[in-house]
Design a protein around this motif. Sequence first.
Motif, PDB file in Angstrom:
ATOM      1  N   HIS A  12       0.944  -1.297  -0.272  1.00 21.17           N
ATOM      2  CA  HIS A  12       0.208  -0.079   0.275  1.00 21.17           C
ATOM      3  C   HIS A  12       0.809   1.329  -0.311  1.00 21.17           C
ATOM      4  O   HIS A  12       0.338   2.159  -1.185  1.00 21.17           O
ATOM      5  N   ALA A  13       2.245   1.572   0.733  1.00 17.79           N
ATOM      6  CA  ALA A  13       2.948   1.852   0.715  1.00 17.79           C
ATOM      7  C   ALA A  13       3.181   2.481  -0.904  1.00 17.79           C
ATOM      8  O   ALA A  13       3.111   3.715  -1.365  1.00 17.79           O
ATOM      9  N   VAL A  14       3.581   1.046  -1.108  1.00 18.66           N
ATOM     10  CA  VAL A  14       4.648   1.895  -2.778  1.00 18.66           C
ATOM     11  C   VAL A  14       3.522   2.610  -3.328  1.00 18.66           C
ATOM     12  O   VAL A  14       3.574   3.519  -4.652  1.00 18.66           O
ATOM     13  N   THR A  15       2.574   1.708  -3.350  1.00 13.72           N
ATOM     14  CA  THR A  15       0.920   2.386  -4.198  1.00 13.72           C
ATOM     15  C   THR A  15       0.632   3.876  -4.403  1.00 13.72           C
ATOM     16  O   THR A  15       0.334   4.609  -5.509  1.00 13.72           O
ATOM     17  N   LEU A  16       0.954   4.248  -2.559  1.00 12.41           N
ATOM     18  CA  LEU A  16       0.415   5.512  -2.694  1.00 12.41           C
ATOM     19  C   LEU A  16       1.167   5.995  -2.888  1.00 12.41           C
ATOM     20  O   LEU A  16       1.216   7.660  -3.348  1.00 12.41           O
ATOM     21  N   GLU A  17       2.781   6.390  -2.798  1.00 10.41           N
ATOM     22  CA  GLU A  17       3.687   6.643  -3.609  1.00 10.41           C
ATOM     23  C   GLU A  17       3.826   7.272  -4.531  1.00 10.41           C
ATOM     24  O   GLU A  17       3.861   7.520  -5.539  1.00 10.41           O
ATOM     25  N   SER A  18       3.353   6.067  -5.326  1.00  7.36           N
ATOM     26  CA  SER A  18       2.331   5.737  -6.942  1.00  7.36           C
ATOM     27  C   SER A  18       1.891   6.543  -7.748  1.00  7.36           C
ATOM     28  O   SER A  18       2.126   7.520  -8.658  1.00  7.36           O
ATOM     29  N   VAL A  19       1.109   6.822  -6.645  1.00  4.23           N
ATOM     30  CA  VAL A  19       0.031   7.236  -6.950  1.00  4.23           C
ATOM     31  C   VAL A  19       0.226   9.238  -6.659  1.00  4.23           C
ATOM     32  O   VAL A  19       0.244  10.379  -8.048  1.00  4.23           O
ATOM     33  N   LEU A  20       1.150   9.195  -6.072  1.00  2.00           N
ATOM     34  CA  LEU A  20       1.289  10.461  -5.421  1.00  2.00           C
ATOM     35  C   LEU A  20       2.633  11.343  -6.733  1.00  2.00           C
ATOM     36  O   LEU A  20       2.704  12.383  -6.767  1.00  2.00           O
TER      37      LEU A  20
ATOM     38  N   ALA B 258      -3.887   7.353 -12.458  1.00  2.00           N
ATOM     39  CA  ALA B 258      -3.691   7.537 -10.855  1.00  2.00           C
ATOM     40  C   ALA B 258      -5.061   5.958 -10.598  1.00  2.00           C
ATOM     41  O   ALA B 258      -4.542   5.265  -9.535  1.00  2.00           O
ATOM     42  N   ILE B 259      -5.610   5.980 -10.754  1.00  2.00           N
ATOM     43  CA  ILE B 259      -7.016   4.941 -11.275  1.00  2.00           C
ATOM     44  C   ILE B 259      -6.747   3.735 -11.830  1.00  2.00           C
ATOM     45  O   ILE B 259      -6.776   3.076 -11.021  1.00  2.00           O
ATOM     46  N   GLU B 260      -5.894   3.837 -12.832  1.00  2.00           N
ATOM     47  CA  GLU B 260      -4.996   2.531 -12.942  1.00  2.00           C
ATOM     48  C   GLU B 260      -3.832   1.768 -12.064  1.00  2.00           C
ATOM     49  O   GLU B 260      -4.062   0.677 -11.708  1.00  2.00           O
TER      50      GLU B 260
END
Length: 279
Positions: free
Chosen positions: A30-38, A55-57
């Motif tokens: 989740h942390a990596v996903t949030l960093e990626s979205v940001l 970001a949605i993808e």
Amino acid sequence: MTDAPALPSPASRALVIEHERIVAEQADRHAVTLESVLAILRSPRLDDRAARTLAIEAAAAALVVLRTATDSQRSALLEPVTGAFARLRSDLRPLVRHGDLDVQFVEPPTTGRALPGEVAHEARAIVRSAVLALLDRGAPHRVRIQWDCDGLNLLIGIRDDGEGRLTAHDDSLRPIVERVSALNGAFEVASTPGWGSELSVRLPLDPPARPEFLDDAVDLSPREREVLTLVVAGSRNRAIAAQLGISENTAKFHVSNLLRKAGVTTRAELVALGASRMP
């Protein structure tokens, strides 16, 4: 007076530890996903519409991974080292594609020994945590990740070109230190100001079984043994409290008692001692 609750069986404790490991892996992802979205939302190369779509993808892909994850993925079955490394690349792909960070992967040899499931899981978690720590501390532009096997150990090297101020005592590296110690591995940090940091990890491919207590020379209560088992598994005080149905302050009190009884001053030392002593 009510009867004291029965102590959980060894099988129940094993399930608790397994649950903690799964939660820890999900938290890392989740942390990596949030960093990626940001990174996507902040990218100057994308307009608002494109950033929103990507970001949605990224979020949808993370949800698919979460929903399809099964216990068999984390079982004790062996994983080919190249397959375990491919899963790591997949975990970090959104951050690589849409962020300003250039992540270079050095593939492990295809002839390397297969990894036990626990070692493969911990290795991926260590690398994910390390990348996030480097991003948090040094603002690097490039990170190089390398895996290798010498037949007895998985060797992990992570190097960045950031500020070079990271040390082994940095709080952001504490989860990594505890994970490595729990597997009886070795962890080193070498930093050069202005040139970056290098993290080196050695994980034995045949780690010792996780203990339930130190040894007969240390007098531990049943509750302290439960707490120690979770500490060695990498759980923090809040997670220990939730698993055992006690307050976080009570969990902290038990950990302090364990440190005193074991004759150590840090949590990492307690994990290392717990992992090296068998009943």
